[in-house]
Design a protein around this motif. Structure first.
Motif, PDB file in Angstrom:
ATOM      1  N   ASP A   1      31.702   3.361  -6.218  1.00 16.79           N
ATOM      2  CA  ASP A   1      32.106   2.610  -7.100  1.00 16.79           C
ATOM      3  C   ASP A   1      33.391   1.646  -6.746  1.00 16.79           C
ATOM      4  N   PHE A   2      33.319   0.220  -6.939  1.00 15.91           N
ATOM      5  CA  PHE A   2      34.507  -0.331  -6.605  1.00 15.91           C
ATOM      6  C   PHE A   2      34.550  -1.589  -7.492  1.00 15.91           C
ATOM      7  N   GLU A   3      35.899  -2.184  -7.412  1.00 18.12           N
ATOM      8  CA  GLU A   3      36.172  -3.592  -7.941  1.00 18.12           C
ATOM      9  C   GLU A   3      35.975  -4.573  -7.119  1.00 18.12           C
ATOM     10  N   CYS A   4      35.189  -5.722  -7.390  1.00 13.42           N
ATOM     11  CA  CYS A   4      35.032  -6.672  -6.436  1.00 13.42           C
ATOM     12  C   CYS A   4      36.429  -7.376  -6.340  1.00 13.42           C
ATOM     13  N   GLU A   5      36.957  -7.744  -5.063  1.00 15.03           N
ATOM     14  CA  GLU A   5      38.184  -8.312  -4.821  1.00 15.03           C
ATOM     15  C   GLU A   5      38.077  -9.804  -5.158  1.00 15.03           C
TER      16      GLU A   5
ATOM     17  N   CYS B   1      38.460  -5.029  10.764  1.00 17.73           N
ATOM     18  CA  CYS B   1      38.944  -6.579  10.423  1.00 17.73           C
ATOM     19  C   CYS B   1      39.315  -6.529   8.965  1.00 17.73           C
ATOM     20  N   GLY B   2      38.258  -6.284   8.018  1.00 14.75           N
ATOM     21  CA  GLY B   2      38.822  -6.060   6.655  1.00 14.75           C
ATOM     22  C   GLY B   2      38.714  -7.327   5.962  1.00 14.75           C
ATOM     23  N   GLY B   3      38.452  -8.366   6.760  1.00 12.19           N
ATOM     24  CA  GLY B   3      38.257  -9.918   6.290  1.00 12.19           C
ATOM     25  C   GLY B   3      36.970 -10.078   5.198  1.00 12.19           C
ATOM     26  N   ILE B   4      37.099 -11.128   4.358  1.00 14.66           N
ATOM     27  CA  ILE B   4      36.000 -11.551   3.410  1.00 14.66           C
ATOM     28  C   ILE B   4      34.973 -12.082   3.947  1.00 14.66           C
ATOM     29  N   MET B   5      33.681 -11.322   3.726  1.00 12.62           N
ATOM     30  CA  MET B   5      32.590 -12.082   4.247  1.00 12.62           C
ATOM     31  C   MET B   5      31.909 -13.049   3.105  1.00 12.62           C
ATOM     32  N   GLU B   6      31.796 -14.049   3.383  1.00  9.16           N
ATOM     33  CA  GLU B   6      31.290 -15.140   2.578  1.00  9.16           C
ATOM     34  C   GLU B   6      29.848 -15.384   2.688  1.00  9.16           C
ATOM     35  N   PRO B   7      29.084 -15.589   1.682  1.00 10.14           N
ATOM     36  CA  PRO B   7      27.282 -15.558   1.940  1.00 10.14           C
ATOM     37  C   PRO B   7      27.239 -16.969   2.115  1.00 10.14           C
ATOM     38  N   VAL B   8      26.905 -17.419   3.175  1.00  9.37           N
ATOM     39  CA  VAL B   8      26.694 -18.937   3.512  1.00  9.37           C
ATOM     40  C   VAL B   8      25.240 -19.424   3.370  1.00  9.37           C
TER      41      VAL B   8
ATOM     42  N   LYS C   1      37.866 -14.231   8.230  1.00 10.22           N
ATOM     43  CA  LYS C   1      38.891 -14.081   9.079  1.00 10.22           C
ATOM     44  C   LYS C   1      38.650 -14.070  10.562  1.00 10.22           C
ATOM     45  N   CYS C   2      37.698 -13.689  10.959  1.00 11.46           N
ATOM     46  CA  CYS C   2      37.236 -13.337  12.440  1.00 11.46           C
ATOM     47  C   CYS C   2      36.104 -14.258  12.805  1.00 11.46           C
ATOM     48  N   GLY C   3      35.293 -14.695  11.757  1.00 12.86           N
ATOM     49  CA  GLY C   3      34.177 -15.663  11.893  1.00 12.86           C
ATOM     50  C   GLY C   3      32.865 -14.935  12.385  1.00 12.86           C
ATOM     51  N   GLU C   4      32.990 -13.563  12.417  1.00 13.76           N
ATOM     52  CA  GLU C   4      31.637 -12.853  12.523  1.00 13.76           C
ATOM     53  C   GLU C   4      30.475 -12.878  11.674  1.00 13.76           C
ATOM     54  N   ILE C   5      29.364 -13.193  12.234  1.00 10.16           N
ATOM     55  CA  ILE C   5      28.078 -13.665  11.246  1.00 10.16           C
ATOM     56  C   ILE C   5      27.321 -12.340  11.231  1.00 10.16           C
ATOM     57  N   LYS C   6      26.927 -11.940   9.832  1.00 11.99           N
ATOM     58  CA  LYS C   6      26.344 -10.707   9.726  1.00 11.99           C
ATOM     59  C   LYS C   6      25.054 -11.155   8.815  1.00 11.99           C
TER      60      LYS C   6
ATOM     61  N   ALA D   1      27.542  -9.676  -8.051  1.00 14.37           N
ATOM     62  CA  ALA D   1      27.707 -10.969  -8.962  1.00 14.37           C
ATOM     63  C   ALA D   1      28.120 -12.057  -8.101  1.00 14.37           C
ATOM     64  N   CYS D   2      28.891 -12.046  -7.247  1.00 15.71           N
ATOM     65  CA  CYS D   2      29.324 -13.101  -6.414  1.00 15.71           C
ATOM     66  C   CYS D   2      28.656 -13.108  -5.101  1.00 15.71           C
ATOM     67  N   LEU D   3      28.135 -12.072  -4.579  1.00 12.49           N
ATOM     68  CA  LEU D   3      27.466 -11.826  -3.477  1.00 12.49           C
ATOM     69  C   LEU D   3      28.531 -11.583  -2.150  1.00 12.49           C
ATOM     70  N   TYR D   4      29.916 -11.701  -2.387  1.00 14.58           N
ATOM     71  CA  TYR D   4      30.686 -11.922  -1.179  1.00 14.58           C
ATOM     72  C   TYR D   4      30.808 -10.186  -0.826  1.00 14.58           C
ATOM     73  N   SER D   5      31.225  -9.965   0.248  1.00 17.34           N
ATOM     74  CA  SER D   5      31.136  -8.753   0.959  1.00 17.34           C
ATOM     75  C   SER D   5      32.619  -8.675   1.656  1.00 17.34           C
ATOM     76  N   LYS D   6      32.690  -7.256   2.274  1.00 19.73           N
ATOM     77  CA  LYS D   6      33.925  -7.158   3.150  1.00 19.73           C
ATOM     78  C   LYS D   6      33.606  -6.851   4.572  1.00 19.73           C
ATOM     79  N   HIS D   7      34.462  -7.496   5.566  1.00 16.45           N
ATOM     80  CA  HIS D   7      34.142  -6.909   7.002  1.00 16.45           C
ATOM     81  C   HIS D   7      34.670  -5.544   7.059  1.00 16.45           C
ATOM     82  N   VAL D   8      33.809  -4.511   6.860  1.00 14.59           N
ATOM     83  CA  VAL D   8      34.327  -3.148   7.067  1.00 14.59           C
ATOM     84  C   VAL D   8      33.300  -2.235   8.194  1.00 14.59           C
ATOM     85  N   ASP D   9      32.251  -3.071   8.310  1.00 14.39           N
ATOM     86  CA  ASP D   9      31.110  -2.245   9.189  1.00 14.39           C
ATOM     87  C   ASP D   9      30.972  -2.922  10.418  1.00 14.39           C
ATOM     88  N   ILE D  10      30.669  -2.165  11.607  1.00 14.76           N
ATOM     89  CA  ILE D  10      30.336  -2.943  12.934  1.00 14.76           C
ATOM     90  C   ILE D  10      28.707  -2.935  12.749  1.00 14.76           C
TER      91      ILE D  10
END
Ligand code: ZN
Ligand code: ZN
Length: 105
Positions: free
Chosen positions: A10-14, A49-56, A73-78, A31-40
């Protein structure tokens, strides 16, 4: 069953501060569909990285919706599958369903 251990977190969305009930599959905020860059690789939590992953962008793959994320943060696409409880309005706006219907055939 012992081979497959789900992590229930369980977590609170940042981003939107929604309280998210971890299902074991949760890798983004429903709710907002944002994610965090925590997985390879999905679920490994190996990225520092820990950056915010933005749903595009989202694509309807018939049986599920695939969301494309870009790390701010790093521009990685997932690409990640949308979950059942995800914000349908947000998904639809990213799919652009209405726009493509309007063009007809
Ligand atoms: Zn959120
Ligand atoms: Zn990143």
């Amino acid at each position: 069953m012992k081979d497959f251990i789900k992590k229930k977190e369980d977590f609170e969305c940042e981003i939107c501060h929604a309280e998210v009930k971890g299902s074991g599959y949760t890798d983004h905020c429903p709710a907002c569909l944002y994610s965090k860059h925590v997985d390879i690789n999905p679920g490994d939590r190996m990225s520092d990285c820990g950056g915010i992953m933005e749903p595009v962008h989202a694509v309807n793959e018939r049986t599920y919706i695939m969301i494309t994320y870009r790390c701010t943060k790093c521009g990685e696409i997932k690409r990640v599958k949308a979950a059942a409880g995800d914000n349908q309005g947000k998904l639809e706006s990213m799919l652009g369903v209405k726009a493509s219907n309007a063009m007809g055939k």
